[in-house]
Scaffold this motif. Structure first.
Motif, mmCIF file in Angstrom:
data_model
loop_
_atom_site.group_PDB
_atom_site.id
_atom_site.type_symbol
_atom_site.label_atom_id
_atom_site.label_comp_id
_atom_site.label_asym_id
_atom_site.label_seq_id
_atom_site.Cartn_x
_atom_site.Cartn_y
_atom_site.Cartn_z
ATOM 1 N N THR A 91 0.856 -1.181 0.000
ATOM 2 C CA THR A 91 0.000 0.000 0.000
ATOM 3 C C THR A 91 0.887 1.225 0.000
ATOM 4 O OG1 THR A 91 -1.899 1.049 1.098
ATOM 5 C CG2 THR A 91 -0.162 0.206 2.516
ATOM 6 N N VAL A 92 0.335 2.352 -0.415
ATOM 7 C CA VAL A 92 1.079 3.611 -0.444
ATOM 8 C C VAL A 92 0.419 4.572 0.527
ATOM 9 C CG1 VAL A 92 1.807 5.570 -1.845
ATOM 10 C CG2 VAL A 92 1.801 3.268 -2.828
ATOM 11 N N VAL A 93 1.231 5.173 1.406
ATOM 12 C CA VAL A 93 0.728 6.136 2.372
ATOM 13 C C VAL A 93 1.730 7.273 2.495
ATOM 14 C CG1 VAL A 93 1.708 4.754 4.275
ATOM 15 C CG2 VAL A 93 -0.031 6.487 4.756
ATOM 16 N N ASP A 94 1.277 8.488 2.266
ATOM 17 C CA ASP A 94 2.102 9.692 2.419
ATOM 18 C C ASP A 94 3.393 9.614 1.608
ATOM 19 O OD1 ASP A 94 0.174 10.478 4.303
ATOM 20 O OD2 ASP A 94 1.304 9.602 5.960
ATOM 21 N N GLY A 95 3.322 8.983 0.437
ATOM 22 C CA GLY A 95 4.503 8.880 -0.416
ATOM 23 C C GLY A 95 5.403 7.695 -0.109
#
Length: 282
Positions: A177-181
């Protein structure tokens, strides 16, 4: 902090999740029994109806367990509650566990909207958190604490938040997953490992968050049972943060992995089906 290693049975939750970790909840100062008698939980003789729950209560399944109860006020743009012990008196002395006397986790009943905050306690034992919940409807608040002289305890209370009520399905299982870059990759082949990357490169300078390399909260979809887990290695800089998991698995859970980098805390979320079973240690 002094680590605790006593196994805690999770009841219904134990059928689906087992985590064994080396750096667990630490204990702060302990005082003599006479100094805390007024706040200790009532024993069975003083609690014949079992209203405060038993030793085998599933963490996060009820507002009362292990001799303690959580009395929560209606949500009005902030959250306030009290932890009560013997005789319904407010508990005001807590051990510092992972740098805080109490950890408050709030999540919608569909497992969205996760928040991990640290409220402040008034002199009378009222905890207050300036919490903003974005949607109306049913939420659940988990109070994770160790009252001085007592055992590690998790209590939960439901919140009916006014406002538009929206709900959605649990996101499908995924391995990244991607979170805040940041890209966070999940590997469950040998325990649970979360790998943190940024711009295609591994992050090797993760900062300690609440005294650990990262934190993992798991909540079961079926009964909203709760587990707060800490990593095997207390101060690794990444990119991998490892949690040891044993046994076969059933059931669906939402995992919330928190890590700190660049002075900010980031939360990566995953849906998993099958992550062990048996006993958890904390």
């Amino acid at each position: 902090m002094k680590p605790l290693s006593t196994p805690v049975r999770l009841g219904a939750f134990a059928a689906v999740l087992v985590v064994v970790f080396g750096v667990a909840f630490g204990a702060g100062r302990l005082v003599g029994p006479d100094a805390i008698a007024d706040e200790r939980p009532a024993d069975a003789a003083h609690d014949p109806a079992g209203q405060h729950g038993g030793d085998h209560a599933v963490p996060g399944s009820a507002p009362a367990a292990d001799g303690y109860a959580m009395a929560i006020d209606p949500y009005t743009g902030g959250l306030s509650f009290r932890i009560t012990g013997a005789g319904g008196r407010a508990v005001t002395r807590f051990d510092t566990v992972h740098e805080k006397p109490l950890h408050l986790i709030v999540v919608r009943r569909d497992l969205s909207g996760f928040q991990h905050v640290h409220p402040m306690m008034d002199a009378d034992g009222t905890w207050r958190a300036p919490l903003t919940l974005p949607d109306g409807g049913p939420w659940r608040a988990y109070a994770d604490f160790t009252a001085t002289g007592g055992a590690a305890t998790v209590l939960a209370a439901d919140l009916d938040v006014p406002g538009p009520r929206t709900t959605g399905p649990l996101p499908a299982p995924a391995t990244s997953t991607v979170v805040d870059g940041y890209t966070v990759r999940l590997d469950t082949h040998d325990g649970v490992t979360l790998r943190v990357e940024r711009d295609g490169r591994p992050v090797t300078d993760l900062q300690p968050y609440l005294g650990a390399a990262g934190h993992l909260v798991a909540i079961a979809q079926q009964d909203l049972a709760y587990l707060h887990v800490h990593p095997k290695e207390p101060a690794t800089g990444g990119p991998d943060v490892r949690f040891a998991v044993e046994g076969a698995a059933e059931g669906t859970h939402r995992l919330y992995f928190q890590f700190q980098h660049g002075g900010a805390v980031h939360t990566a979320e995953f849906t998993v089906t099958g992550v062990g079973g048996g006993h958890a240690h904390n």
